[in-house]
Design a protein around this motif. Structure first.
Motif, PDB file in Angstrom:
ATOM      1  N   ILE A   5       0.856  -1.181   0.000  1.00  0.00           N
ATOM      2  CA  ILE A   5       0.000   0.000   0.000  1.00  0.00           C
ATOM      3  C   ILE A   5       0.898   1.238   0.000  1.00  0.00           C
ATOM      4  O   ILE A   5       1.821   1.344   0.802  1.00  0.00           O
ATOM      5  N   ARG A  19      -1.204   2.269  -5.335  1.00  0.00           N
ATOM      6  CA  ARG A  19      -2.239   1.496  -4.646  1.00  0.00           C
ATOM      7  C   ARG A  19      -2.438   2.161  -3.286  1.00  0.00           C
ATOM      8  O   ARG A  19      -1.536   2.181  -2.458  1.00  0.00           O
ATOM      9  N   GLN A  21      -4.937   2.846   0.256  1.00  0.00           N
ATOM     10  CA  GLN A  21      -6.054   2.463   1.118  1.00  0.00           C
ATOM     11  C   GLN A  21      -6.433   3.743   1.848  1.00  0.00           C
ATOM     12  O   GLN A  21      -5.647   4.276   2.639  1.00  0.00           O
ATOM     13  N   ASP A  48      -5.212   8.915   3.955  1.00  0.00           N
ATOM     14  CA  ASP A  48      -4.620   7.616   4.243  1.00  0.00           C
ATOM     15  C   ASP A  48      -4.306   7.462   5.727  1.00  0.00           C
ATOM     16  O   ASP A  48      -4.611   8.342   6.536  1.00  0.00           O
ATOM     17  N   LEU A  75     -14.205   3.377   3.607  1.00  0.00           N
ATOM     18  CA  LEU A  75     -12.801   3.010   3.439  1.00  0.00           C
ATOM     19  C   LEU A  75     -12.674   2.183   2.163  1.00  0.00           C
ATOM     20  O   LEU A  75     -13.427   1.225   1.965  1.00  0.00           O
ATOM     21  N   TYR A  76     -11.704   2.551   1.305  1.00  0.00           N
ATOM     22  CA  TYR A  76     -11.555   1.911   0.004  1.00  0.00           C
ATOM     23  C   TYR A  76     -10.094   1.624  -0.297  1.00  0.00           C
ATOM     24  O   TYR A  76      -9.201   2.318   0.181  1.00  0.00           O
ATOM     25  N   GLN A  77      -9.901   0.611  -1.107  1.00  0.00           N
ATOM     26  CA  GLN A  77      -8.606   0.399  -1.732  1.00  0.00           C
ATOM     27  C   GLN A  77      -8.779   0.849  -3.173  1.00  0.00           C
ATOM     28  O   GLN A  77      -9.715   0.429  -3.850  1.00  0.00           O
ATOM     29  N   VAL A 110     -13.422  -1.575   1.486  1.00  0.00           N
ATOM     30  CA  VAL A 110     -12.782  -2.359   2.530  1.00  0.00           C
ATOM     31  C   VAL A 110     -13.751  -2.382   3.706  1.00  0.00           C
ATOM     32  O   VAL A 110     -14.122  -1.338   4.224  1.00  0.00           O
TER      33      VAL A 110
END
Length: 162
Positions: A5, A19, A21, A48, A75-77, A110
């Motif tokens: 990440i 990438r 999160q 983040d 919350l996302y990736q 997520v």
């Protein structure tokens, strides 16, 4: 094997694949300049685990793919962005870069938070003896949140009484 990440503080143009999160701290729709009934793009503020923040834009052509699935405080990736220098754009974050969604952008929710949500940044260095007066205001603007709720935004001009 866990995927690497990246952090917002590291984002730049020297790397092509990021990438993240992130929490979506704020999301809003920007309306077309000449047609207030047409959404031009969806703007996001992402944060983040280190507290870094960056603005991201979902253009009109990507609404069907990403627009309805992203919610504030979710919350996302996310990965596969186009990194854009935003020196000529109004800044909503201190970062000089902005992220644009593309056909290759992947967004996954997520469901087990990896870090706490901290959407507000309270400052402890505000002087308690400062008194201000509202000396001007802009006309209220109609905006629509990303969840479709109509609301208004108004900028105030304040002045120190001294």
């Amino acid at each position: 094997m866990a995927h690497h990440i990246d952090f917002i503080e590291d984002i730049g143009t020297k790397k092509g694949h990021w990438r993240l999160q992130v929490y979506v701290i704020r999301a809003w729709k920007e309306m077309h300049k000449t047609n207030n009934n047409e959404v031009n793009n969806i703007e996001l503020i992402l944060q983040d685990i280190k507290g870094g923040r960056i603005q991201a834009s979902i253009g009109k052509s990507f609404f069907s793919r990403h627009g309805s699935s992203i919610e504030e405080f979710g919350l996302y990736q996310m990965n596969n962005f186009i990194v854009v220098d935003k020196r000529l754009m109004p800044r909503t974050t201190e970062k000089k870069w902005s992220l644009n969604f593309s056909n290759r952008t992947i967004v996954q929710r997520v469901h087990q938070p990896a870090f706490p949500l901290e959407p507000f940044r309270f400052r402890d260095n505000i002087q308690s003896d400062v008194i201000t007066e509202v000396v001007g205001k802009e006309e209220p603007r109609d905006i629509t949140t990303v969840t479709g709720q109509p609301t208004k935004r108004m900028a105030l001009k304040i002045q120190d009484l001294e």
